[in-house]
Design an enzyme around this catalytic site. Structure first.
Site, short mmCIF file in Angstrom:
data_model
loop_
_atom_site.label_atom_id
_atom_site.label_comp_id
_atom_site.label_asym_id
_atom_site.label_seq_id
_atom_site.Cartn_x
_atom_site.Cartn_y
_atom_site.Cartn_z
CG ASP A 166 -2.26 -0.61 -22.78
OD1 ASP A 166 -2.43 -1.43 -23.71
OD2 ASP A 166 -2.24 0.62 -22.95
CE LYS A 229 -0.36 3.68 -21.65
NZ LYS A 229 -1.63 2.96 -21.35
CE LYS A 265 -1.79 3.90 -25.08
NZ LYS A 265 -2.77 2.85 -24.67
#
Length: 329
Positions: A166, A229, A265
């Site tokens: 991430d 995300k 996400k």
């Protein structure tokens, strides 16, 4: 999805479909991107009332939500012991008697997300489970460390066994409209990940407008992001439905143009089971059933699992237990 059917083994991202190969930066496409805030907010405001599910249907959707959680600990006082407990919860996220009553034996979360220093303990604790470890990287959460160190951090986490990375983007590239710099940065992050899947954290609460969110989403996908995300979870404003809708529609447009399916996400501030149900309804309506899979959708959460387990216990037993009885680790 039925709570009485045997639980299908979770398909991990590495085993499902082709990765997003990216595409050349298309500035003409970006210039045409707009976001109608009032229409987006009206759409999101109407969703909870129109899409409520009850009883067995609710239990089934909550089990689905469990399978989509990136169970996360990102605290300065994390220890190997805490991570080991979190990984044990990831393997068995809901009490065995409840899963047996629901016909959902074998249910797990989607992944475990930790800082780089905790990757090795998490990999060891999850050995044999098939669950991936995700590492936050690139100077998380601010993303302001020297660029060469951010790229090196990715490599260190991959070498330690992280299968998902991430990364945080440089917000200044979005705020100044330097889309070429954002594209080049994201492309290099993707290259450094190798076979590990990369989730681009936009930190949407710091991007200034929904139009910027839409444009940043597209640039990161053009540069090869496997997921986009919403947030680090450390900003003052994290995952909101209007931001989520904006990002989902960018994913939908990118898929229509390229054929590539990019994951989504939402992270930060999603702690209630009822909110998870609203997010799942929005994903199903905007992107379709294919995205209701850990290969294409994750919740970034730590406390969400506890509330879901509490709701499932109520469904099975008819009684609520205290929240502290469902701690994540």
């Amino acid at each position: 999805m039925s709570t009485t059917a045997g639980h299908k083994a979770v398909q991990l991202p590495q085993a499902v479909g082709a990765r997003n190969a990216g595409m050349p930066l298309d500035l003409d496409w970006l210039r045409g991107v707009q976001a109608n805030r009032s229409a987006i907010e009206r759409r999101c405001a109407s969703l909870p009332g129109r899409r409520s599910v009850k009883k067995a249907h609710q239990a089934a959707w909550l089990c689905k939500a469990v399978s989509l959680i990136d169970l996360t600990t990102l605290s300065g006082d994390d220890t190997a012991g805490r991570v080991a407990r979190l990984c044990a919860k990831a393997r068995r996220p809901v009490r065995a008697d409840l899963l047996e009553a629901l016909g959902m034996e074998g249910l797990t979360v989607g992944a475990v997300c930790v800082y780089h220093e905790m990757v090795a303990p998490a990999v060891a604790a999850l050995k044999g489970s098939g669950l991936p470890v995700a590492a936050v990287s690139t100077g998380f959460p601010a993303g302001l460390s020297p660029f060469r160190l951010r790229v090196a951090e990715i490599g260190e986490s991959v070498a330690a066994g992280a299968r998902e990375i991430d990364v945080v983007i440089s917000r200044r590239h979005v705020l100044t409209g330097d889309w070429e710099a954002l594209y080049d940065e994201m492309a290099e992050f993707r290259a450094a990940c190798g076979t590990a899947h990369v989730k681009a954290i936009l930190a949407t609460g710091e991007l200034g407008s929904l139009r910027n969110v839409a444009r940043a989403s597209l640039v990161c996908m053009m540069a090869g992001a496997d997921f986009i995300k919403t947030s680090t979870g450390k900003e003052s404003v994290n995952a909101t439905l209007p931001v989520g809708l904006t990002m989902m529609r960018a994913i939908r447009d990118y898929h229509a143009r390229t054929g590539a399916k990019v994951g989504f996400k939402p992270a930060g501030g999603i702690s209630a089971a009822k909110d998870a149900l609203t997010w799942l309804a929005l994903v199903k309506e905007e992107l379709g059933r294919d995205w209701l899979d850990p290969a294409l959708f994750r919740f970034g959460a730590s406390s969400l699992l506890g509330d879901i387990e509490r709701q499932l216990e109520h469904h099975v037993t008819g009684a609520y237990s205290a929240g502290w009885r469902h701690a994540p680790a």
